[in-house]
Design a protein around this motif. Structure first.
Motif, PDB file in Angstrom:
ATOM      1  N   UNK A 107       1.033  -1.496  -0.006  1.00 10.54           N
ATOM      2  CA  UNK A 107       0.323   0.111   0.348  1.00 10.54           C
ATOM      3  C   UNK A 107       0.552   1.661   0.191  1.00 10.54           C
ATOM      4  N   UNK A 108       1.899   0.767   0.506  1.00 11.93           N
ATOM      5  CA  UNK A 108       3.444   2.301   0.614  1.00 11.93           C
ATOM      6  C   UNK A 108       3.874   2.589  -0.808  1.00 11.93           C
ATOM      7  N   UNK A 109       3.558   1.559  -1.689  1.00 12.13           N
ATOM      8  CA  UNK A 109       4.564   1.834  -3.049  1.00 12.13           C
ATOM      9  C   UNK A 109       4.605   3.243  -3.806  1.00 12.13           C
ATOM     10  N   UNK A 110       5.927   3.682  -4.006  1.00 16.32           N
ATOM     11  CA  UNK A 110       5.374   5.237  -5.140  1.00 16.32           C
ATOM     12  C   UNK A 110       5.655   4.326  -6.434  1.00 16.32           C
ATOM     13  N   UNK A 111       4.666   4.390  -7.545  1.00 12.28           N
ATOM     14  CA  UNK A 111       4.356   3.653  -9.059  1.00 12.28           C
ATOM     15  C   UNK A 111       4.883   4.932  -9.513  1.00 12.28           C
ATOM     16  N   UNK A 112       5.559   5.030 -10.405  1.00 14.90           N
ATOM     17  CA  UNK A 112       6.416   6.588 -11.260  1.00 14.90           C
ATOM     18  C   UNK A 112       6.231   5.522 -12.777  1.00 14.90           C
ATOM     19  N   UNK A 113       5.460   6.316 -13.387  1.00 15.13           N
ATOM     20  CA  UNK A 113       5.433   5.104 -14.859  1.00 15.13           C
ATOM     21  C   UNK A 113       6.608   5.900 -15.852  1.00 15.13           C
ATOM     22  N   UNK A 114       6.918   5.016 -16.459  1.00  8.68           N
ATOM     23  CA  UNK A 114       8.365   5.842 -17.321  1.00  8.68           C
ATOM     24  C   UNK A 114       7.557   5.357 -18.794  1.00  8.68           C
ATOM     25  N   UNK A 115       7.771   6.218 -19.975  1.00  9.04           N
ATOM     26  CA  UNK A 115       7.095   5.807 -21.211  1.00  9.04           C
ATOM     27  C   UNK A 115       7.665   6.616 -22.008  1.00  9.04           C
ATOM     28  N   UNK A 116       8.219   6.297 -23.430  1.00 10.37           N
ATOM     29  CA  UNK A 116       8.547   6.903 -24.405  1.00 10.37           C
ATOM     30  C   UNK A 116       8.213   7.771 -25.474  1.00 10.37           C
ATOM     31  N   UNK A 117       5.965   7.487 -25.151  1.00 16.17           N
ATOM     32  CA  UNK A 117       5.249   8.715 -25.898  1.00 16.17           C
ATOM     33  C   UNK A 117       5.402   9.733 -25.820  1.00 16.17           C
ATOM     34  N   UNK A 149       2.224   8.371  -8.711  1.00 17.46           N
ATOM     35  CA  UNK A 149       3.370   9.124  -7.839  1.00 17.46           C
ATOM     36  C   UNK A 149       3.980   9.819  -8.715  1.00 17.46           C
ATOM     37  N   UNK A 150       3.945   9.262 -10.642  1.00 17.74           N
ATOM     38  CA  UNK A 150       5.171   9.832 -11.073  1.00 17.74           C
ATOM     39  C   UNK A 150       4.928   9.936 -12.561  1.00 17.74           C
ATOM     40  N   UNK A 151       5.848  10.882 -13.635  1.00 13.56           N
ATOM     41  CA  UNK A 151       5.340  10.225 -15.111  1.00 13.56           C
ATOM     42  C   UNK A 151       6.424  10.867 -15.733  1.00 13.56           C
ATOM     43  N   UNK A 152       7.736   9.986 -15.838  1.00 13.01           N
ATOM     44  CA  UNK A 152       8.593  10.662 -16.374  1.00 13.01           C
ATOM     45  C   UNK A 152       8.771   9.874 -18.142  1.00 13.01           C
ATOM     46  N   UNK A 153       9.553  11.040 -18.690  1.00 17.67           N
ATOM     47  CA  UNK A 153       9.575  10.759 -20.139  1.00 17.67           C
ATOM     48  C   UNK A 153      11.183   9.590 -20.566  1.00 17.67           C
ATOM     49  N   UNK A 154      11.116   8.648 -21.166  1.00 19.11           N
ATOM     50  CA  UNK A 154      12.828   7.865 -20.887  1.00 19.11           C
ATOM     51  C   UNK A 154      13.557   8.602 -21.644  1.00 19.11           C
ATOM     52  N   UNK A 155      12.850   9.871 -21.911  1.00 19.96           N
ATOM     53  CA  UNK A 155      14.103  10.974 -23.117  1.00 19.96           C
ATOM     54  C   UNK A 155      14.785  11.763 -22.238  1.00 19.96           C
ATOM     55  N   UNK A 171       5.350  15.459 -12.269  1.00 17.73           N
ATOM     56  CA  UNK A 171       5.341  14.677 -13.860  1.00 17.73           C
ATOM     57  C   UNK A 171       6.639  15.624 -14.964  1.00 17.73           C
ATOM     58  N   UNK A 172       6.494  14.819 -15.761  1.00 16.29           N
ATOM     59  CA  UNK A 172       7.970  15.345 -16.779  1.00 16.29           C
ATOM     60  C   UNK A 172       7.015  16.733 -17.076  1.00 16.29           C
ATOM     61  N   UNK A 173       8.215  18.164 -17.162  1.00 13.73           N
ATOM     62  CA  UNK A 173       8.046  19.019 -18.084  1.00 13.73           C
ATOM     63  C   UNK A 173       7.827  18.702 -19.248  1.00 13.73           C
ATOM     64  N   UNK A 174       8.768  18.419 -19.641  1.00  8.39           N
ATOM     65  CA  UNK A 174       8.337  17.703 -21.239  1.00  8.39           C
ATOM     66  C   UNK A 174       6.419  17.354 -21.213  1.00  8.39           C
ATOM     67  N   UNK A 175       5.664  16.675 -20.617  1.00  6.64           N
ATOM     68  CA  UNK A 175       5.144  16.124 -20.206  1.00  6.64           C
ATOM     69  C   UNK A 175       4.003  17.229 -20.267  1.00  6.64           C
TER      70      UNK A 175
END
Length: 210
Positions: free
Chosen positions: A81-91, A106-112, A132-136
């Protein structure tokens, strides 16, 4: 400056080379005391279950071979329940990024993204803030009207449709009734106002949902 705090990072990406490389990056800059990478969903879930209540930062690829990272969120929440999830995507699809954001990771990061962005992401989450990644962020600012929202289950169905699976085969694989699969398909087609499954799949691919 970031400091270690006895936390561990877990990476799930079915591209083994990326998972290993990203793991080495986290280790090199000492962002976590312990880093583990997986290219298998089952191995990842077994490890997560064994981690107990330890705080875990999960770097989760959106595109997985049989499903998407979104479909794993309920299982991750059940196991830790305490896991922090950050999505990584090249989309770079605004629809996909907004879809991810709707599920409040908890986060969204670009693979770039660069190292500074990665560090900012980890630091923000440690302070209890979503990132959230500034690019996104810029991407979404330029696309304010995104009315379509697909659920993780709908995206899972779309992947099966795109592979050419029949209604019966899709229903069997996902433990659903054929009637439920048809109902989901009809609802998705209504969301984008299309008239055929081909149009639906084309839309999903163009917007990088699958």
């Amino acid at each position: 400056m970031l400091t270690n705090d006895s936390q561990l990072a877990v990476i799930l990406d079915d591209h083994g080379l990326f998972a290993t490389s990203f793991s080495l990056l986290l280790e090199k800059y000492r962002l976590f005391h312990f880093v583990k990478s997986f290219d298998s969903k089952d191995d990842f879930l077994r490890f997560l279950e064994s981690s107990g209540t330890q705080k875990v930062y999960i770097f989760l690829d959106y595109y997985l071979s049989e499903e998407t990272g979104l479909s794993l969120l309920p299982e991750i929440g059940r196991l830790n329940r305490d896991a922090k999830t950050i999505f990584l995507t090249s989309a770079v699809s605004p629809l996909l990024i907004q879809t991810l954001k709707n599920y409040n990771p908890d986060g969204i990061l670009s693979k770039s993204s660069n190292l500074d962005t990665l560090k900012s992401c980890v630091a923000s989450i440690r302070l209890g803030k979503n990132f959230i990644d500034p690019f996104f962020e810029k991407l979404l600012e330029n696309h304010q009207s995104l009315p379509v929202k697909f659920t993780p289950r709908e995206i899972e169905l779309l992947k099966h449709f795109a592979r050419g699976d029949s209604i019966a085969k899709t229903a069997e694989k996902l433990f659903l009734s054929p009637h439920t699969v048809v109902a989901h398909r009809r609802k998705m087609m209504a969301k984008i106002n299309c008239q055929s499954i081909t149009q639906l799949i084309t839309f999903a691919r163009e917007h990088e949902v699958i």
